[in-house]
Design a protein around this motif. Structure first.
Motif, PDB file in Angstrom:
ATOM      1  N   ILE A  48       0.838  -1.203   0.000  1.00  0.00           N
ATOM      2  CA  ILE A  48       0.000   0.000   0.000  1.00  0.00           C
ATOM      3  C   ILE A  48       0.870   1.248   0.000  1.00  0.00           C
ATOM      4  N   LEU A  49       1.902   1.229   0.809  1.00  0.00           N
ATOM      5  CA  LEU A  49       2.781   2.390   0.904  1.00  0.00           C
ATOM      6  C   LEU A  49       3.491   2.665  -0.420  1.00  0.00           C
ATOM      7  N   ILE A  50       4.008   1.648  -1.053  1.00  0.00           N
ATOM      8  CA  ILE A  50       4.718   1.834  -2.323  1.00  0.00           C
ATOM      9  C   ILE A  50       3.761   2.244  -3.439  1.00  0.00           C
ATOM     10  N   PHE A  51       2.592   1.604  -3.509  1.00  0.00           N
ATOM     11  CA  PHE A  51       1.633   1.917  -4.570  1.00  0.00           C
ATOM     12  C   PHE A  51       1.165   3.358  -4.502  1.00  0.00           C
ATOM     13  N   PHE A  52       0.783   3.809  -3.313  1.00  0.00           N
ATOM     14  CA  PHE A  52       0.252   5.170  -3.215  1.00  0.00           C
ATOM     15  C   PHE A  52       1.356   6.211  -3.169  1.00  0.00           C
ATOM     16  N   ASP A  53       2.561   5.830  -2.798  1.00  0.00           N
ATOM     17  CA  ASP A  53       3.675   6.757  -2.875  1.00  0.00           C
ATOM     18  C   ASP A  53       4.038   7.027  -4.333  1.00  0.00           C
ATOM     19  N   CYS A  54       3.954   6.018  -5.167  1.00  0.00           N
ATOM     20  CA  CYS A  54       4.224   6.187  -6.594  1.00  0.00           C
ATOM     21  C   CYS A  54       3.172   7.039  -7.271  1.00  0.00           C
ATOM     22  N   ARG A  55       1.962   7.021  -6.758  1.00  0.00           N
ATOM     23  CA  ARG A  55       0.892   7.820  -7.357  1.00  0.00           C
ATOM     24  C   ARG A  55       1.049   9.308  -7.078  1.00  0.00           C
TER      25      ARG A  55
END
Length: 57
Positions: A48-55
């Motif tokens: 979750i952290l990586i996915f939304f950080d990339c967004r």
């Protein structure tokens, strides 16, 4: 529109960090490996952290 686009990823990043803190407060398992209850939630939290950080970028 920009505030809405920015607020949802920030909300998920904060929620995943709170979730990570809660994961580290879990009690160790009585049988088997003591850290086993933490593995799957940490994988979910990191995803979750990586996915939304990339967004955000």
């Amino acid at each position: 529109m920009y505030i809405i686009r920015l607020s949802l990823p920030v909300l998920f990043i904060v929620a995943s960090l709170v979730y990570a803190i809660m994961i580290f407060q879990l009690q160790p398992a009585m049988l088997g490996e003591p850290n086993a209850p933490r593995y799957f939630p940490l994988i979910i939290c990191t995803g979750i952290l990586i996915f939304f950080d990339c967004r955000l970028n």
